[in-house]
Design an enzyme around this catalytic site. Structure first.
Site, PDB file in Angstrom:
ATOM      1  N   HIS A 147      37.339  46.394  44.203  1.00  0.00           N
ATOM      2  CA  HIS A 147      37.436  44.958  44.512  1.00  0.00           C
ATOM      3  C   HIS A 147      36.453  44.192  43.632  1.00  0.00           C
ATOM      4  O   HIS A 147      35.329  44.637  43.424  1.00  0.00           O
ATOM      5  CB  HIS A 147      37.083  44.745  45.990  1.00  0.00           C
ATOM      6  CG  HIS A 147      36.906  43.303  46.365  1.00  0.00           C
ATOM      7  ND1 HIS A 147      35.671  42.737  46.659  1.00  0.00           N
ATOM      8  CD2 HIS A 147      37.808  42.298  46.487  1.00  0.00           C
ATOM      9  CE1 HIS A 147      35.833  41.448  46.955  1.00  0.00           C
ATOM     10  NE2 HIS A 147      37.107  41.159  46.854  1.00  0.00           N
ATOM     11  N   GLU A 185      43.802  38.096  39.846  1.00  0.00           N
ATOM     12  CA  GLU A 185      43.605  36.929  40.712  1.00  0.00           C
ATOM     13  C   GLU A 185      43.577  35.733  39.769  1.00  0.00           C
ATOM     14  O   GLU A 185      42.582  35.489  39.080  1.00  0.00           O
ATOM     15  CB  GLU A 185      42.276  37.058  41.472  1.00  0.00           C
ATOM     16  CG  GLU A 185      42.314  38.041  42.617  1.00  0.00           C
ATOM     17  CD  GLU A 185      43.286  37.614  43.700  1.00  0.00           C
ATOM     18  OE1 GLU A 185      43.269  36.441  44.103  1.00  0.00           O
ATOM     19  OE2 GLU A 185      44.080  38.456  44.146  1.00  0.00           O
TER      20      GLU A 185
END
Length: 755
Positions: free
Chosen positions: A304, A383
């Site tokens: 992450h 993202e």
């Protein structure tokens, strides 16, 4: 005794290192300081100091160094490339999460000598057998304790050494051993005599007892005695006879014993301490699973906010973070992209003080390091917070830098019914992002959508501080802002990992395509698991799902990944930079199958009609609970927690089981006072495992403290299915996941069906 022998010290590069060099240590463009570096006589320790530091100095062992990079191969050295040419520069990269050491030599010849010299020493350290490793360890201690460097050690020095080694021995016993080793009665021990002293000190009575149980004459194990030990205790079955002969050939140091077809106590102990005698089944270490099933049938090692080295608010963004994650076998990395001021997209944690790096540099790093630890595909989770223009720039960088490595078309031109396999996608990088339309046919409309997964989830989920603290009105504003157009060029690069919003399991069952995938915050995933666990498991047989940490974890802490694996979620993204239990579990699961970053899910998680529920494992068709019994026998040379000379640890061992809810359990031994050197527990811990295919077993050693929290000393985590029964050693790892030889636990494990 010189464990290094004369060979390596005679090497011309190693000689340069031993003579010493003044090198510039570089931390940033403005921090460049001269340090004197040299290799010590043990051939393993690199010592360095500043000219002004008086007596202060630092050391590290070659065994801590993973690799040496030549030239400008770090962000720091790239930043000073104009000042120092590449042939003067090199970088030492350490195991675990320790930062790099960037150095600049005065001449290309000197740089070359250090680069080649350290590489030779690393190779030497890696190819040592158990005996050489132990000899090296003893030699290191002798060097540390021989304060006046006369090559001898008197009793006072020996007593100090015992404290350093974590042994609290009564003086009488220590003097008795010292006198026995001091053959020349000179009142001091030379290295050979010290080795004898060390052997007496480390005599393993508990190993000797096991040896005695099978040895007819108490001196050696004949071939058939060794065979029955392997069959009865180690559960080797039919192959015990063949294994017995192989073991004598491989581990027996005495030629006399070998010719008799026998094994001495020394050979027996060497076998038990080897990788083969370890708890981790060697057959599961290498790549051994079927890699030809759809991607959705595997757990995938995932990171992450991969760009961060520290916390989520003001930490440094770094290319090194990508290198470290990929080196650990990570196969799904994340890139948070924002519009850069000069038309170049940047990567950082938006709306925070984390530093920025260029998107194109991240992609270049990915190209170079993606397949060093594993050949299997890497998923690039995007993202995307950029406007259409810079999205197009991103698409151009991806195509130009990655070339054929980027998968941008269907493998066989056919719209798939299920995802391709890791085997079919070897050497490929897959882009996970939003896509205009589907694979069935190109549509011409421009897609207006929430471009970022996590922002969309945060807005819906009150998962991040921004979503929690904002009034409803500004949340609506926020949602409007996050709607933006998607660039056709970027959209076209998305093939098998199209990000979509999750509309419920019923909708997914009726309408979802195998190449569509959703992201869930940890709290949403937990909620779904509780409410509709079986539906989640079923959905994950066909589609990928990605889980990410709550936005409230600004300190880069992690959630427990096991709860997500219990539902068959494949991409369980963790903050790789944060050591601790959660990363131990991740490292433990992915330690099998060649550390390739892909682990095949159990068969009951690959069947589309599965009725498996993590809440009720006993309702499974082929439910077979197992009993796990672990006799914790002893510990060997456990690491010191407190470096103060007089402090000695009080160790205890805890065994923790992670798996389905019913399997979560912890049991621990009592603590042993003042002995980290060779504590003996002889205590048995028992567990029942209801879903063995999902369970992980973690062994933790702690220093007991009645007044405050126990201190962590070492751990080892592995899948239950990779455990070897019998008498085994567990080679402990540090908090950072790196080896700490020769620290180990000696245990006896038995696994049986629950009747």
């Amino acid at each position: 005794m010189d464990p290094e022998g004369s060979r390596i010290q005679d090497d011309p590069d190693v000689k340069v290192m031993m003579a010493g060099s003044t090198l510039r240590k570089v931390k940033s463009r403005s921090w460049k300081k001269q340090r004197h570096f040299r290799l010590l006589e043990d051939g393993m320790t690199i010592w360095y100091k500043s000219r002004w530091a008086g007596r202060g100095h630092s050391t590290f062992s070659v065994s801590e160094v993973e690799a040496v990079r030549e030239g400008h191969q770090s962000e720091v050295l790239l930043s000073i490339a104009e000042e120092f040419p590449a042939d003067l520069c090199f970088t030492m990269v350490f195991h675990g999460r320790q930062g790099n050491l960037d150095l600049v030599a005065d001449s290309p010849e000197e740089a070359r000598a250090w680069i080649q010299g350290v590489r030779k020493l690393i190779h030497k350290a890696q190819t040592m057998d158990e005996k050489e490793r132990l000899d090296q360890w003893v030699w290191d201690w002798f060097q540390k304790a021989d304060k006046n460097k006369d090559g001898k050690m008197n009793f006072k020095e020996v007593r100090k050494l015992l404290k350093m080694m974590n042994v609290d021995m009564n003086e009488e016993h220590a003097l008795h051993l010292f006198t026995m080793a001091d053959k020349s009665q000179s009142g001091s021990l030379e290295i050979e005599q010290f080795v004898l002293f060390y052997k007496m000190l480390t005599q393993r009575d508990e190993v000797w007892k096991v040896f005695q149980d099978y040895s007819g004459d108490g001196e050696k194990l004949m071939l058939e005695e060794l065979e029955s030990f392997l069959k009865i205790e180690q559960q080797e079955g039919e192959r015990s006879a063949q294994r017995a002969q192989e073991m004598i050939d491989q581990y027996e140091p005495s030629e006399t014993a070998k010719t008799q077809g026998a094994m001495s106590l020394d050979g027996f102990q060497m076998y038990l301490c080897s990788q083969e005698g370890s708890i981790f089944n060697p057959e599961h270490v290498d790549l051994h699973q079927d890699m030809s099933q759809p991607l959705s049938h595997y757990f995938i090692s995932s990171s992450h906010n991969t760009y961060l080295l520290e916390d989520q608010l003001r930490g440094q963004s770094s290319l090194e973070a990508y290198i470290q994650a990929l080196k650990r076998g990570c196969r799904c990395v994340e890139v948070d992209c924002w519009d850069g001021s000069d038309g170049e997209p940047v990567v950082y944690h938006g709306h925070t003080l984390t530093s920025k790096i260029l998107f194109k540099d991240v992609i270049s790093t990915l190209k170079e390091y993606a397949f060093k630890a594993s050949d299997f595909p890497v998923i690039l989770s995007l993202e995307n917070h950029c406007g259409v223009e810079q999205q197009t720039v991103m698409a151009q960088h991806l195509s130009r830098i990655l070339g054929d490595t980027l998968l941008n078309t269907l493998l066989d031109g056919q719209v798939p019914q299920h995802l391709p396999s890791p085997e079919e996608l070897k050497g490929k990088i897959l882009l996970k992002a939003k896509k205009i339309g589907g694979l069935e046919g190109r549509l011409d409309e421009t897609l207006t959508d929430d471009v970022s997964d996590e922002e969309e989830m945060a807005n819906g989920d009150a998962e991040s501080p921004s979503a929690e603290d904002l009034p409803a009105e500004s949340l609506k504003q926020n949602e409007k802002k996050s709607k933006s157009k998607l660039s056709r060029e970027l959209s076209d690069l998305v093939v098998y990992c199209k990000s979509v919003h999750f509309h419920g399991f019923e909708h997914a069952r009726l309408h979802a395509k195998c190449y569509e995938m959703s992201s869930f915050s940890e709290s949403k995933a937990k909620r779904l698991a509780k409410e509709t666990g079986t539906d989640f498991v079923q959905c994950n047989t066909k589609q990928l799902s990605r889980i990410y940490p709550s936005g409230l974890r600004t300190d880069s802490s992690n959630y427990n990944p096991q709860e997500m694996w219990n539902m068959g979620c494949q991409i369980v993204a963790l903050n790789f930079q944060t050591a601790g239990l959660e990363m131990d579990l991740n490292d433990g699961l992915f330690r099998q199958n060649g550390c390739c970053g892909y682990v095949l899910k159990p068969d009951f998680m690959r069947d589309g009609n599965t009725q498996f529920s993590p809440e009720k494992p006993e309702e499974r068709q082929d439910y077979k609970p197992l009993r796990l019994s672990i006799q914790v026998i002893s510990g060997q040379q456990l690491p010191k927690v407190n470096q103060k000379e007089g402090s000695i640890v009080d160790p205890l061992v805890r065994v923790e089981i992670y798996g389905v809810q019913q399997d979560q359990a912890k049991e621990e031994t009592s603590h042993i006072n003042n002995n980290g050197f060779n504590p003996v527990w002889n205590e048995t811990l028992n567990f029942v495992i209801h879903a063995p295919e999902l369970a992980l077993v973690r062994f933790v050693v702690e220093d007991y403290d009645k007044a405050s929290r126990n201190d962590f000393m070492g751990q080892f985590t592995l899948p239950f299915t990779c455990i070897q029964a019998g008498y085994r050693h567990i080679h402990l790892l540090s908090k950072d996941g790196t080896a700490i030889p020769p620290s180990s636990l000696f245990i006896n494990i038995s696994i049986s069906e629950l009747t």
